[in-house]
Design a protein around this motif. Structure first.
Motif, short mmCIF file in Angstrom:
data_model
loop_
_atom_site.label_atom_id
_atom_site.label_comp_id
_atom_site.label_asym_id
_atom_site.label_seq_id
_atom_site.Cartn_x
_atom_site.Cartn_y
_atom_site.Cartn_z
N LYS A 112 35.85 52.54 39.93
CA LYS A 112 36.75 52.85 39.20
C LYS A 112 37.16 54.43 39.30
O LYS A 112 38.40 54.83 39.16
CB LYS A 112 36.77 52.36 37.79
N THR A 157 41.91 43.76 40.28
CA THR A 157 41.71 42.39 39.52
C THR A 157 41.78 41.42 40.44
O THR A 157 42.62 41.56 41.63
CB THR A 157 42.45 42.35 38.18
N GLY A 193 42.25 33.55 41.88
CA GLY A 193 43.14 34.45 41.63
C GLY A 193 43.96 34.49 42.60
O GLY A 193 45.40 34.47 42.52
N LYS A 241 41.24 52.75 38.24
CA LYS A 241 41.03 51.64 37.93
C LYS A 241 40.76 50.84 39.27
O LYS A 241 41.13 51.20 40.26
CB LYS A 241 42.18 50.99 37.01
N ASN A 242 40.14 49.56 38.87
CA ASN A 242 39.49 48.76 39.66
C ASN A 242 40.55 47.59 40.07
O ASN A 242 41.34 47.41 38.95
CB ASN A 242 38.26 48.27 39.27
N LYS A 281 44.18 39.03 39.99
CA LYS A 281 45.60 38.97 40.17
C LYS A 281 46.08 39.66 41.35
O LYS A 281 46.94 39.20 42.07
CB LYS A 281 46.09 39.36 38.78
N GLU A 282 45.60 40.99 41.55
CA GLU A 282 46.17 41.92 42.36
C GLU A 282 45.88 41.47 44.01
O GLU A 282 46.56 41.38 44.96
CB GLU A 282 45.72 43.48 42.30
N ILE A 318 34.93 43.80 42.23
CA ILE A 318 35.46 42.81 41.13
C ILE A 318 34.33 42.15 40.40
O ILE A 318 33.43 41.63 41.20
CB ILE A 318 36.30 41.90 41.68
#
Length: 254
Positions: free
Chosen positions: A211, A221, A23, A218-219, A223-224, A192
């Motif tokens: 979460k 990712t 990521g 939310k958890n 990407k974040e 993750i």
């Protein structure tokens, strides 16, 4: 303009496309960074070769992070290919799976305790000692931690202790590296779903609880995590060093 343009960054720790390090690689590639990757086994090399093509990288080098000679050889080869470079991502975590499946004191032993510290914490020191003289001014080093370093997480066990060591490492290394105008930080990620995390007993429960208790329900990712990592390895974050940055939708304050 892409904020990592002309930056050359070496990434340790990709296993497959679920990896946090992947990521990070994607986010850095989107900001025009040039990337190189490190593998430690034939399986990881095969996976990384496939992924490297997606970010137009042809530099995939072997390293045994438990061997100073292997680490030094890695950077000699990298210097021949790249010359001076601009950053390192240390996303290394490994321990015997048995250590993540039972009560801490029942499974802990001297050998696994020492191994956990060598692989998960000292590896960062060893990598920096071997590379510090070929890093450009205003380079960035980034490592990955988890809240288990400062709080009890069921079955995280021995991994929490070297992660605490790793975070302390960041602070002491920041002082030494600051003299060379090099910054170092850690990202403490929320849970993750990766190959490593699924080795933790009842990880799915930890994932769901996290979460439900995060401030955004939310958890995070990969990407974040990647976006924050790209920022921390850019000149936009020159004033930030020696820090542990939580990227977990506020879970750490609950």
């Amino acid at each position: 303009m892409a904020f990592l343009k002309k930056k050359k960054i070496l990434i340790f720790g990709i296993k497959n496309h679920f990896s946090i390090a992947w990521g990070i690689a994607l986010a850095m590639y989107k900001q025009n960074a040039k990337l190189a990757f490190v593998y430690h086994s034939k399986k990881s090399k095969k996976n990384i070769k496939i992924l490297a093509k997606k970010v137009k990288s042809k530099i995939i080098l072997y390293c045994d992070i438990n061997s100073d000679d292997s680490i030094q050889t890695l950077f000699k080869i990298l210097f021949k290919k790249w010359g001076m470079f601009d950053g390192i991502v240390h996303s290394i975590a490994n321990i015997s799976k048995i250590q993540l499946t039972n009560d801490y004191i029942k499974v802990i032993n001297r050998l696994d305790f020492l191994y956990a510290h060598e692989v998960n914490s000292f590896s960062l020191v060893a990598i920096i000692k071997a590379s510090k003289n070929i890093l450009n001014k205003n380079s960035s080093i980034l490592t990955l931690s988890y809240i288990g370093a400062i709080k009890y997480i069921p079955y995280y066990n021995i991994m929490g202790i070297p992660k605490a060591s790793l975070e302390s490492n960041v602070r002491y290394l920041a002082v030494s590296l600051g003299k060379k105008n090099i910054k170092i930080n850690a990202i403490s990620s929320g849970p993750i779903k990766t190959v490593s995390s699924y080795g933790i007993k009842n990880f799915s429960k930890i994932f769901d609880i996290s979460k439900n208790n995060s401030l955004f329900n939310k958890n995070v990712t990969i990407k974040e995590i990647g976006n924050v990592a790209a920022f921390l390895c850019s000149n936009l974050s020159l004033g930030i060093t020696g820090q542990v940055i939580y990227v977990d939708y506020g879970l750490n304050i609950i």
